[in-house]
Structure formats: C-alpha cells, structure tokens
Design an enzyme around this catalytic site. Structure first.
Site: not given
Length: 466
Positions: A239-241
RNA sequence: GACCCCAUCGUCUAGUGGUCAAGGACCCCGCCCUCUCAAGGCGGUAACAGGGGUUCAAAUCCCCUUGGGGUCGCCA
C-alpha cells in the site's frame, strides 16, 4: 504468435504491480514475435478520468515499454458491446432482471446473516409475467447452474471451480445500459485476438465468469496466467505507506527505468543465478511458466542495489541527460566525464548523483562543523597555505595525476603524510570530509578554482578565530 | 462465512525423488584495499511452517493442520 495486453482502469496512476504484469506481458509477446497491446478499461464513466489514462501512458513512455498499435478505450466501444448483449438476449442466453439495488442489498444481507455466500437467486431468469414498473432492468447472463468450470492456468496449473459455490447470473449490463467489466474483458480480449492473458491473481476468481461469456458467445478461450501479487516487507498487501507505488515516483526518486524493470522482472521470476538483465536478455530468457506461484515481497534495498549497478554501467552522456531532470546541467562542464566517473560508483540514485555533483561543482558556502573541527587543526592551515604556494609556483595542473604528482612531491619535501594534507584539502574543496579521491576532485574543480577555494578556507578560519 | 490460491535464509530466489549436511543475490557482520566516503575483493551468520503418509531414498509426491493472500459489487 502470441498477443498480450495490459488493461488498466484509469482510476489513478500506474503502480508497480501493474507495471510488472505489463512487463511480463510485453516480454512474452516479444519473445514470440507478437504484439503487446494496451487497453484502457473505462467502462465505469463515473470514476474514470482522462488525466489518469494519460498518466498511465506517460508512465509507459518513461519505462520504454512500448505498446503496439494505438490504445483501445472501452468507452468508445459501447456500440460493439451492445450488439453482443443484444445477441445474447436474442439467443435467450441473457435476460432482463428487474430487481432494484435495494432489493439486491436486502437479499445479500439476509444471505450473509444465514452464513451463506451472497449471490443472486435467479428470480428473473425465467420470468414471464409483467415486469414491475419504474425499474430500469439490468441484463444478466444465464450462467450454468451446475457442473465445474476449470482451466489450465499457465502459472497455477489446473484450477477448478464448482459452479454451485462460485457463480450466479451476474450482471453484464447495468440499468443505464453500460456493460460491466467481466463482460467487456471477454469481448475485447476476443476482438483484439489476445492469445495470452497475463494478469494479477486477484483476477483468478473472475476467470470462470469470463469463461461463461466466452462459452455463451462461442469464442475461443485464451491462455491465462495469473501472476501472484507483490507484498510489502511485512508480507502484507502493498500500500501507499510502503513507499512509492506510482511508477512516476521512481523517476522522481532517481531510479533508471531499466533498473526498475530489472527489479520487477526478478520479483517472482529468475533465470539461473543472474540478477542483471537487459531487456533483450529478459526477452530471451523469460517464460511465464517460470513465474513463481507464491507472492513476493517488495524490497527497496535490492532495488537500490540494482539501480546502483545500472548507474555504474551507464554511458556518461546518458547519465548527463538523465541528470537534467534533477535540474542539473553539466553538459558544458570541461571535466564532465571525469566528474561523472568519479561519482557514479558512489551514487545509488540519480538524485544522489545530482547532489554529489553539486557538492563539487559549487563552491562550498559553509563547512561541515564536525569535519572542520576534526581536521582543521595543528599545522593544517599552514600546510594548506604552503600547498597553495606550491600550486602557484607550479602553474596549471591539467589532470588528476598531475595534481597528485605535485602533492606527492610537496609532501615529500615537507616530510608530511598524505593524510595530513588530504582531509584539510577536501574540506577546502567541498566543505565536508567526504568526496571522491581529492586529486580527482582537484582536477574536476580546476586549477584556478582550487586556489580560490583554498583561499576561502584560509580566510574563513581567520574570521572564526576572532 | 463460502470458494480459490500459496508456503525454502529477514527479503528476492535456485531446487521438478538420490549429485542438498540446500546454491546464488540483497541486507547485516568481519577482513583486505584505502587520502575520506563509496565501489571492489575475500570470508561469515541465516531457510526446506508443523504433523502424518508413499518410497530403498522427499525440500521435491499425497493428506491433514497451521499460517498468509485473493474473491464473493449495477468497481475494475
């Protein structure tokens, strides 16, 4: 002849998972002297944007993976889909369903509370009566009610689904008449003559639905390859994190597209012990049947290492060209090749390389405090002053080895060691205790500037002492 | 919950019944090189998820368990 495609929906940027399946598709088609096509899946008019589609194409342009023919936009093909829907309706292979969204939600909710799989119950499948007024119907396909749907996946092997716990009469056209994903995928893959569908394995359970369409239309079913997903370091879904997902972020971070591709191709695939592959080598060795069945985790350190390998090997001219993206133009620098060559082995990214080059090309505006304290003491300044004099007496030095020869002689005469001069000199040149070989640095900076920078440090000390 | 997929060092992987007391790469550690930092060279730590079978022989085949992931939309 193998024809593959990449079929993103333009709801955002191109992410690295998508790039990887696109790469695999590209390699496999090229290996078999076929075409790699791009299709934009924008049937859901509400959530797609032209910007996103453009962003995807730009990202492709950057990676160098070029698709054959112009991209196909599904939103321009509704007439085609409608004709197939009509055909299915005429052949009684599809039907209108007048169930409202609310009713459907209710049905699903009650099924869930009974702990059974949410599915459409087929209530309009053989409906003969008067349809309820005020409801625009959806079109549903008559899916098989029993039996098994199976296919031979090129990566996973034989996959079997029992129709009973898998399928229902799914919607192929919404109440506004627009067709849905599983329907148009099958139609377009057929029309585009796609022979091999390589996609993420999140599509594995969509495949039976698409097979239902193929069979209803009497279309030849392509070969499927379901590629495992990419996970993050913790083994969770990426995911983006977890860092950059957007392919263009990698450009901004200073990665070379060929390095990114090299990293991606090795995620889930390998060829003997080889780590670095040119595109031609990838094409030569790649086979989707060698792709691992299990998901692989994204590992930024390995990406950095691969990127560093590419930076080491790249031509100076290409590197100089790439550096312009980081607002650095050294095309006219008299020592540009020496500059690049002395730094390329130290930089893991273009961004770092640009920073390192700036640190040498620009006169230091300040001196690193720790380095200054540690090395500008004792006879350091006297030695620098004396070395400056030696430079002035010697006249212009035109190469690193000439600077080195001069320094060696100077040190010998003074009975000094290289260490006594190198660090203070380095600080004078770049303002810190870190740089390539001082002599290479001196050469790149150039005789006159070297003298000026030594002078600057000498003055700086003076002011500091007050 | 149902169905489907998956399971070798921390990570990427090699391995398709014997040549595996499991090989390579990243990371990490040590040494060498050295004007600093890197790069490079050399060496090191580290894995077959667990349990049952099958077999003369299993990381490799089968089953179960466990663990992870995916899908179940008038999204794609």
């Amino acid at each position: 002849m193998v024809i593959t495609r990449f079929a993103p929906s333009p709801t955002g940027y191109l992410h690295i998972g998508g790039l990887r399946t696109a790469l695999y598709s590209y390699l496999w088609s090229k290996k078999n002297s076929g075409d790699f096509l791009l299709r934009i899946e924008d049937t859901d008019l509400k959530r797609n944007s032209k910007e996103a589609a453009d962003a995807i194409e730009n990202a492709f342009a950057w990676t160098g993976l070029s698709h054959d023919e112009k991209p196909i936009y599904q939103s321009t093909r509704f007439d085609i889909y409608k004709s197939y829907i009509k055909r299915l309706l005429d052949e009684d292979k599809a039907y209108k369903c007048y169930m409202s969204k609310e009713e459907l939600d209710e049905l699903r909710e009650s099924q869930r509370s009974q702990k059974i799989r949410p599915h459409y119950d087929g209530r309009y499948r053989d409906f003969e009566g008067e349809p309820p007024s005020g409801v625009e119907p959806v079109i549903r396909i008559k899916a098989p009610i029993e039996g098994e749907i199976s296919f031979d996946d090129g990566i996973k092997g034989e996959v079997h689904f029992n129709v009973k716990d898998m399928l229902d009469d799914f919607i192929i056209a919404r109440s506004d008449g627009t067709p849905t994903y599983n329907f148009v995928v099958a139609i377009d893959d057929a029309l585009m003559k796609i022979t091999d569908v390589i996609r993420g394995d999140d599509h594995l359970s969509n495949t039976p639905k698409q097979i239902v369409i193929y069979e209803a239309l009497g279309i030849k079913i392509p070969k499927f390859y379901h590629v495992p997903m990419i996970l993050n370091n913790q083994g969770k879904k990426l995911s983006k994190r977890d860092g950059a997902l957007d392919v263009m972020e990698y450009k901004k971070e200073g990665y070379l597209p060929e390095a990114l591709l090299n990293f991606l191709v090795r995620l889930g695939w390998s060829h003997k012990d080889q780590e670095i592959f040119s595109i031609d080598e990838m094409i030569e060795f790649f086979n989707p049947s060698d792709i691992n069945k299990s998901a692989s985790a994204y590992n930024e350190e390995k990406l950095l290492w691969i990127n560093a390998q590419y930076i080491k090997k790249l031509s100076s001219s290409r590197l100089i060209e790439e550096l312009r993206f980081f607002d650095l133009d050294i095309k006219n620098h008299p020592k540009k090749d020496e500059l690049i060559d002395s730094l390329r082995e130290r930089a893991k990214t273009l961004k770092e390389l640009a920073k390192m080059i700036r640190a040498i090309v620009n006169e230091p505006i300040d001196y690193d405090e720790k380095a200054y304290k540690k090395f500008i003491k004792g006879d350091a300044l006297e030695n620098l002053e004396a070395f400056k004099q030696a430079l002035l007496v010697h006249k212009e030095c035109k190469s690193a080895s000439e600077f080195e020869a001069l320094a060696k002689k100077f040190l010998e005469d003074k009975g000094l060691k290289l260490k006594d001069l190198a660090q203070p000199l380095r600080i004078a040149m770049v303002g810190s205790a870190v740089s390539p070989s001082v002599f290479e640095v001196l050469n790149v900076i150039g005789y006159n500037n070297v003298i000026a920078r030594i002078g600057k440090l000498l003055n700086y000390k003076g002011k500091n002492d007050e």
